[in-house]
Design a protein around this motif. Sequence first.
Motif, PDB file in Angstrom:
ATOM      1  N   ILE B  24       0.845  -1.189   0.000  1.00  0.00           N
ATOM      2  CA  ILE B  24       0.000   0.000   0.000  1.00  0.00           C
ATOM      3  C   ILE B  24       0.878   1.235   0.000  1.00  0.00           C
ATOM      4  CG2 ILE B  24      -1.524   1.366   1.502  1.00  0.00           C
ATOM      5  CD1 ILE B  24      -2.834  -1.226   2.347  1.00  0.00           C
ATOM      6  N   ALA B  26       0.405   5.391   0.613  1.00  0.00           N
ATOM      7  CA  ALA B  26      -0.467   6.540   0.886  1.00  0.00           C
ATOM      8  C   ALA B  26       0.316   7.778   0.452  1.00  0.00           C
ATOM      9  CB  ALA B  26      -0.848   6.554   2.360  1.00  0.00           C
ATOM     10  N   GLY B  27       0.822   8.559   1.393  1.00  0.00           N
ATOM     11  CA  GLY B  27       1.604   9.741   1.007  1.00  0.00           C
ATOM     12  C   GLY B  27       2.951   9.372   0.407  1.00  0.00           C
ATOM     13  N   GLY B  28       3.436   8.203   0.748  1.00  0.00           N
ATOM     14  CA  GLY B  28       4.719   7.738   0.214  1.00  0.00           C
ATOM     15  C   GLY B  28       5.936   8.357   0.881  1.00  0.00           C
ATOM     16  N   THR B  29       5.730   9.143   1.923  1.00  0.00           N
ATOM     17  CA  THR B  29       6.884   9.854   2.500  1.00  0.00           C
ATOM     18  C   THR B  29       7.802   8.922   3.294  1.00  0.00           C
ATOM     19  OG1 THR B  29       5.601  10.519   4.438  1.00  0.00           O
ATOM     20  CG2 THR B  29       5.678  12.073   2.601  1.00  0.00           C
ATOM     21  N   ASP B  30       7.310   7.776   3.680  1.00  0.00           N
ATOM     22  CA  ASP B  30       8.189   6.750   4.249  1.00  0.00           C
ATOM     23  C   ASP B  30       8.557   5.726   3.180  1.00  0.00           C
ATOM     24  OD1 ASP B  30       8.702   7.290   7.002  1.00  0.00           O
ATOM     25  OD2 ASP B  30       6.594   6.885   7.423  1.00  0.00           O
ATOM     26  N   LEU B  31       7.549   5.269   2.477  1.00  0.00           N
ATOM     27  CA  LEU B  31       7.738   4.138   1.563  1.00  0.00           C
ATOM     28  C   LEU B  31       8.704   4.449   0.413  1.00  0.00           C
ATOM     29  CD1 LEU B  31       6.863   1.262   1.043  1.00  0.00           C
ATOM     30  CD2 LEU B  31       5.018   2.134  -0.397  1.00  0.00           C
ATOM     31  N   GLY B  93       7.890  16.514  10.444  1.00  0.00           N
ATOM     32  CA  GLY B  93       8.529  17.026   9.237  1.00  0.00           C
ATOM     33  C   GLY B  93       8.338  18.502   8.967  1.00  0.00           C
ATOM     34  N   THR B 102       0.329  10.760   5.719  1.00  0.00           N
ATOM     35  CA  THR B 102      -0.976  10.461   6.321  1.00  0.00           C
ATOM     36  C   THR B 102      -0.805   9.836   7.704  1.00  0.00           C
ATOM     37  OG1 THR B 102      -1.030   8.205   5.441  1.00  0.00           O
ATOM     38  CG2 THR B 102      -1.926   9.967   4.038  1.00  0.00           C
ATOM     39  N   ASN B 106       1.827   6.950   9.046  1.00  0.00           N
ATOM     40  CA  ASN B 106       2.639   7.139  10.245  1.00  0.00           C
ATOM     41  C   ASN B 106       2.493   5.927  11.172  1.00  0.00           C
ATOM     42  OD1 ASN B 106       2.985   9.238  13.082  1.00  0.00           O
ATOM     43  ND2 ASN B 106       4.487   9.110  11.444  1.00  0.00           N
ATOM     44  N   ASP B 115       5.481  10.419  15.375  1.00  0.00           N
ATOM     45  CA  ASP B 115       5.010  11.441  16.306  1.00  0.00           C
ATOM     46  C   ASP B 115       3.511  11.422  16.589  1.00  0.00           C
ATOM     47  OD1 ASP B 115       7.413  12.754  17.109  1.00  0.00           O
ATOM     48  OD2 ASP B 115       7.553  13.607  15.096  1.00  0.00           O
ATOM     49  N   LEU B 158      -5.391  -0.582   7.245  1.00  0.00           N
ATOM     50  CA  LEU B 158      -5.861   0.216   8.371  1.00  0.00           C
ATOM     51  C   LEU B 158      -6.805   1.244   7.770  1.00  0.00           C
ATOM     52  CD1 LEU B 158      -5.845   1.586  11.183  1.00  0.00           C
ATOM     53  CD2 LEU B 158      -3.746   2.743  10.492  1.00  0.00           C
ATOM     54  N   GLN B 183      11.921  20.841  10.954  1.00  0.00           N
ATOM     55  CA  GLN B 183      11.934  19.538  10.280  1.00  0.00           C
ATOM     56  C   GLN B 183      12.867  18.537  10.953  1.00  0.00           C
ATOM     57  OE1 GLN B 183      11.636  19.180   6.134  1.00  0.00           O
ATOM     58  NE2 GLN B 183      12.988  17.446   6.055  1.00  0.00           N
ATOM     59  N   VAL B 184      12.372  17.999  12.021  1.00  0.00           N
ATOM     60  CA  VAL B 184      13.274  17.191  12.831  1.00  0.00           C
ATOM     61  C   VAL B 184      12.583  15.928  13.311  1.00  0.00           C
ATOM     62  CG1 VAL B 184      12.657  18.467  14.914  1.00  0.00           C
ATOM     63  CG2 VAL B 184      14.868  17.317  14.784  1.00  0.00           C
TER      64      VAL B 184
HETATM   65  C1  LIG Z   1      11.707  14.739   5.385  1.00  0.00           C
HETATM   66  C2  LIG Z   1      10.850  13.861   6.230  1.00  0.00           C
HETATM   67  C3  LIG Z   1      10.601  14.207   7.543  1.00  0.00           C
HETATM   68  C4  LIG Z   1       9.802  13.413   8.329  1.00  0.00           C
HETATM   69  N1  LIG Z   1       9.592  13.804   9.625  1.00  0.00           N
HETATM   70  C5  LIG Z   1       8.832  13.037  10.421  1.00  0.00           C
HETATM   71  C6  LIG Z   1       8.604  13.407  11.786  1.00  0.00           C
HETATM   72  O1  LIG Z   1       9.088  14.425  12.253  1.00  0.00           O
HETATM   73  N2  LIG Z   1       7.862  12.581  12.543  1.00  0.00           N
HETATM   74  C7  LIG Z   1       7.306  11.437  12.046  1.00  0.00           C
HETATM   75  O2  LIG Z   1       6.621  10.752  12.791  1.00  0.00           O
HETATM   76  N3  LIG Z   1       7.512  11.067  10.781  1.00  0.00           N
HETATM   77  C8  LIG Z   1       8.261  11.820   9.946  1.00  0.00           C
HETATM   78  N4  LIG Z   1       8.460  11.431   8.661  1.00  0.00           N
HETATM   79  C9  LIG Z   1       7.928  10.139   8.212  1.00  0.00           C
HETATM   80  C10 LIG Z   1       6.598  10.195   7.444  1.00  0.00           C
HETATM   81  O3  LIG Z   1       6.399  11.417   6.812  1.00  0.00           O
HETATM   82  C11 LIG Z   1       5.401   9.898   8.309  1.00  0.00           C
HETATM   83  O4  LIG Z   1       5.579   8.685   8.962  1.00  0.00           O
HETATM   84  C12 LIG Z   1       4.093   9.888   7.509  1.00  0.00           C
HETATM   85  O5  LIG Z   1       3.012   9.969   8.372  1.00  0.00           O
HETATM   86  C13 LIG Z   1       3.954   8.643   6.661  1.00  0.00           C
HETATM   87  O6  LIG Z   1       2.730   8.698   5.957  1.00  0.00           O
HETATM   88  P1  LIG Z   1       2.612   8.354   4.404  1.00  0.00           P
HETATM   89  O7  LIG Z   1       1.191   8.491   4.060  1.00  0.00           O
HETATM   90  O8  LIG Z   1       3.552   9.163   3.630  1.00  0.00           O
HETATM   91  O9  LIG Z   1       3.077   6.830   4.425  1.00  0.00           O
HETATM   92  P2  LIG Z   1       3.591   5.913   3.236  1.00  0.00           P
HETATM   93  O10 LIG Z   1       5.016   6.163   2.992  1.00  0.00           O
HETATM   94  O11 LIG Z   1       2.665   5.989   2.088  1.00  0.00           O
HETATM   95  O12 LIG Z   1       3.427   4.514   3.918  1.00  0.00           O
HETATM   96  C14 LIG Z   1       4.207   4.090   5.001  1.00  0.00           C
HETATM   97  C15 LIG Z   1       3.964   2.613   5.286  1.00  0.00           C
HETATM   98  O13 LIG Z   1       2.655   2.407   5.774  1.00  0.00           O
HETATM   99  C16 LIG Z   1       1.907   1.553   4.905  1.00  0.00           C
HETATM  100  N5  LIG Z   1       0.554   2.119   4.878  1.00  0.00           N
HETATM  101  C17 LIG Z   1       0.225   3.412   4.644  1.00  0.00           C
HETATM  102  N6  LIG Z   1      -1.084   3.601   4.813  1.00  0.00           N
HETATM  103  C18 LIG Z   1      -1.616   2.393   5.168  1.00  0.00           C
HETATM  104  C19 LIG Z   1      -2.923   1.952   5.495  1.00  0.00           C
HETATM  105  N7  LIG Z   1      -3.955   2.798   5.530  1.00  0.00           N
HETATM  106  N8  LIG Z   1      -3.091   0.659   5.804  1.00  0.00           N
HETATM  107  C20 LIG Z   1      -2.043  -0.201   5.813  1.00  0.00           C
HETATM  108  N9  LIG Z   1      -0.792   0.174   5.507  1.00  0.00           N
HETATM  109  C21 LIG Z   1      -0.568   1.459   5.208  1.00  0.00           C
HETATM  110  C22 LIG Z   1       2.630   1.548   3.599  1.00  0.00           C
HETATM  111  O14 LIG Z   1       2.454   0.348   2.930  1.00  0.00           O
HETATM  112  C23 LIG Z   1       4.080   1.737   4.055  1.00  0.00           C
HETATM  113  O15 LIG Z   1       4.605   0.511   4.448  1.00  0.00           O
HETATM  114  C24 LIG Z   1       9.249  12.223   7.824  1.00  0.00           C
HETATM  115  C25 LIG Z   1       9.501  11.873   6.504  1.00  0.00           C
HETATM  116  C26 LIG Z   1      10.281  12.670   5.712  1.00  0.00           C
HETATM  117  C27 LIG Z   1      10.531  12.266   4.297  1.00  0.00           C
END
Ligand SMILES: Cc1cc2nc3c(=O)[nH]c(=O)nc-3n(C[C@H](O)[C@H](O)[C@H](O)COP(=O)(O)OP(=O)(O)OC[C@H]3O[C@@H](n4cnc5c(N)ncnc54)[C@H](O)[C@@H]3O)c2cc1C
Lengths: 758, 283
Positions: B24, B26-31, B93, B102, B106, B115, B158, B183-184
């Motif tokens: 899956i 979502a925002g892709g910021t981790d993946l 971030g 999303t 997270n 967080d 989820l 951004q920490v």
């Molecule tokens: C520059 C930078 C700074 C950041 N700073 C922080 C910070 O300060 N604090 C913090 O907590 N995080 C931080 N992050 C991490 C990230 O942005 C967060 O964890 C964010 O909430 C991830 O959401 P996403 O939608 O981008 O997840 P995605 O990257 O799309 O997904 C993350 C994981 O969750 C899975 N997934 C997503 N949605 C679902 C769903 N609904 N059901 C089942 N699986 C799912 C995906 O398959 C993947 O494995 C940062 C990232 C970057 C790049």
Amino acid sequence: MRNQELVQVGKSALKVDGRELVTGKAKFSGDFNFPDLLHGYACRSKIAAGYIKDIDISQALKVPGIVDVVLPKDILGGNIVGILPPYDQPVLADKEIRYAGESFCLVVGTSVRAAKAGARVVIATIEPIPPILTIDEALAKDARKIHAAGNITVSKKLIKGDCAKAFAESDVILEDTFETSNQEHAYLETEVVCAVPYGDGRITVHASCQSPFHIRGHIAANLNVPVANVKVVQAYTGGSFGGKDDTATEIGSLAAVAAVRQGKPVMISNEREESIVGSTLRHASRIHYRIAAKKDGTITGKEIKILLDGGAYAAESPFVAMKALIHSAGPYKIDNIKVESTALYTNKTYCGAFRGFGVPQVTFASESMMDELAKKLKMDPLELRRKNALKPGDLNATSQVFQESVGLIETIDKVIDLNRSYTLPSKKQDRYLYGTGFASMYQGISNGAEGIDVVGASVQVMQDGSALVGIGLTELGQGSRTVFAQIAAEVLGISLDKISVKQVDTDTVHDSGPTVASRSTTVGGMAVYKAAGEVKRSLLKMAALMFKTEENNIILKDNFAQLVFDENAKIPLNDVCVAAYWTGFPLMNLSFSKAPEAKYDQDTTQGNIYIAYNYGTHMMSVRIDKLTGEVKVLKHLAVHDAGKVVNPKAFEGQVEGASLTGFGLAHLEKIQYREGVIINPNLADYAVPTIKDRIPSETISIETYNPTGPYGVKGIGEPPVSGAAASFANAVAKATGIRFKKLPITRQVILEAINRKK
Amino acid sequence: MQYFLSATLNELLLVLDSESNSEIIAGGTDLVIIMEESGKRPEKLIDITNIKELIGIKEEKFGISIGAVTTIAKLAANNSLPCCLRSGAASIGSPQIRNVGTIGGNICNASPSGDTLTPLICLNADLLLQSTKGERLISTEQFFLGPKKTVLKKNEVLSEIRIGNRYLSGSSGFRMIGQRNGQVISQVNLAVWLKRSAESGLIEEIRIAAGSVAPTPIRIIEAEEMLCGTNPGAKLIFQAARSVQACITPINDVRSTAEYRQDVIIGLFSDIMSQILKEPQSC
Ligand SMILES: Cc1cc2nc3c(=O)[nH]c(=O)nc-3n(C[C@H](O)[C@H](O)[C@H](O)COP(=O)(O)OP(=O)(O)OC[C@H]3O[C@@H](n4cnc5c(N)ncnc54)[C@H](O)[C@@H]3O)c2cc1C
């Protein structure tokens, strides 16, 4: 020029390239696009040291979109990077890997994605060898030699007076050791080059770079073609701070080799991680400092040993070691000084130029010692500095004497004055600790000991009364194009909107050396001043003919030639230009400014080195959270004698930016290694300051007149780094009562120290 | 690699059920970062950001329901959410990251430093996991197994985060610290929710959760017990902070030493407690 009434110089003119930049129209290297553009992606070593046994590219060549893999043997020229001796760095590692991140081949594909996919399947057989990772390991008697000549890149001495005697006769002696970490430039735009064979029998490279002439030379050497066949055009450059010098020569050469092989344009655009692990860093250092003084605070001697960890290759280590050597005793009048400055090889990312160039490291040590001495002697720290401060006519550390433009005492007095009206919050709230720290510094302007300092500039006036300025120094965001435009405008009496400053194209401007050493405004500005002056002579001559009067009755002002004694008698400058053109008076000139050459003794480093020094005193007040170690900078004064300030707004920008770099060095930034591999090669874990970490810098200039710069200017690009870093360290020491001897002094370091002290 | 853009939850569940090597996004910021670093790609990437049912914050009988695909920025700006969750979201971030990241991402990314995780644990939030086989509700506290490890099955998504009415009343706070201000990523983060008795003012219930100090975000029950039934003064808060410190098992890593994590949690805890007790409404 002295006491001249100025129209353009001294005004906060808007950046001449500001509009393109903020509207997104400015073209950076990565913006270049060609229908057949190829992309290069380097394979980099994952280990710090090893022998290359085999590189198998057969799988990579099968990846869709891959057109070529460039190996060391494909570089027909020297396979060499290095802008000064010992020229010890290959473009692509051939036999030996000397740091983690070193590239050994370049995969070329039709897209970045393809190139990267290709790079992933290159199989490198590298036989690991135990890496040498610390200064002590490099210096160990039986240490493996990273380069044939050993692990010492360079070692220089400065000897003035009789240190042994001074120490023997002193009342107090203090001694301590200080360390600093590697720092990353972290410019917004990473290193990017685009090499284009335009089909004119030459190779053109558009580059985000600091020193286009360095790149040009390297490309020619690595392609094994005459330098005249190579053209480097600087694209808009999103920051450099010293970092796009050596690295740009490396990827510029690689892209050119790949482009020539394919007959197609090739772009190399470093990713952020590559920009950290595969491009220069600020030297980490260890500085041993001894200081001898009389009871009244007179400093009689300093003995300093500087060790700079330069990483795997020499790069600019020899120059950085020299600059650290010269500046380590600080801006004080001290009769007896003995310094040894040594740069070493280790198996880590190579180090090079970074804003400040060795001065921030030694200033941190020197100014920490000044505060400790003040404490020991129960003197006010500013009084101690004032007592020993260099004045006009004094012999500085290299026994060079400046009869004027030594404004250090004025900077100290300004801080004393402003500090009087500032009170730190009371200490009643026991959650916080408060403290104010000071630091004085100086920094040589011009190439100095680094060799000849010549800049060529051209000024061409058109028949419509506009002017084009060409110069071989680069705009890196620091505002040099604006400053050059202001100087040309001042000389020619032309308004700023009619002046254009070219971006550097090595075909059209004279080799002006690198854009370094805070020298642009001083040495470059002088070249523009002279070239504009020559064209002005034609215009005055023409106007004199038109007015039927003598040249000295005429001034050029506000786009007119006018009579000195009757401001209503004026001829539009474009009419003068047209007439001059048709009369056959030259409207273009190429002039040179050559800084007085450094003359000094090679063994003792005594003599004349720089054409001027910038002097500064900083004050920083901090609030420290005893429970978290968080530091809030409550006040920061950055007072500098930078000679005449050409553009106060740009000046402020330089002071604020450099101060923040110093703050990052002192408080936030630390390159971390595990077994020689950088483990925080990204801007999340490597804590470069963000906008929310900005400090409230107040920029104050003490204007003195520097006779070696146009209109009395000196430079400001680098100096505040040292002042901010050292005053931060002293402020934290004052607040906590703990002397921190290693940068960065992070929240973590502070809290752990406070808790251990309890 | 194939890219699926699911339009409805049902469609998503079907795809998840049939595709083995799928992931899956979502925002892709981790993946996306993980994919870039490893160079590995799943066979199918399933984008869930178009599934309207999974987006938004709604008031329900039981309390508040947050769709898993709601962005972090929306959480940070929503005043009906408890303070700790809003602050936790706001500290993630940069604006760019918060606009695409999303809450579901997270949570499912299961980083010990996420967080929003400690706020959700102290708010006793439930997570709704759905698949073609049905759905299950699991408390946030039970969801995490280790860094990047959760109880989520391959075919599950989820879909929703639920916070009960009880936990919407009461007051809460969040505090994190990192290497710098902007951004920490948290070196340590900490969230506290508590409810005081209307009559006596004594703490009736309190939940404390700490992040980045163990393989998963953890609850600190000892400190909760110490404070429950009291009207704590500075001394008791400090004792509780000490017990928080004693319960955590941090490690040294690239962001922080274990020692700093141990030290700084005292300050973070005291800060939150004094904020909740002195200015329960301020957030
Ligand atoms: C520059 C930078 C700074 C950041 N700073 C922080 C910070 O300060 N604090 C913090 O907590 N995080 C931080 N992050 C991490 C990230 O942005 C967060 O964890 C964010 O909430 C991830 O959401 P996403 O939608 O981008 O997840 P995605 O990257 O799309 O997904 C993350 C994981 O969750 C899975 N997934 C997503 N949605 C679902 C769903 N609904 N059901 C089942 N699986 C799912 C995906 O398959 C993947 O494995 C940062 C990232 C970057 C790049």
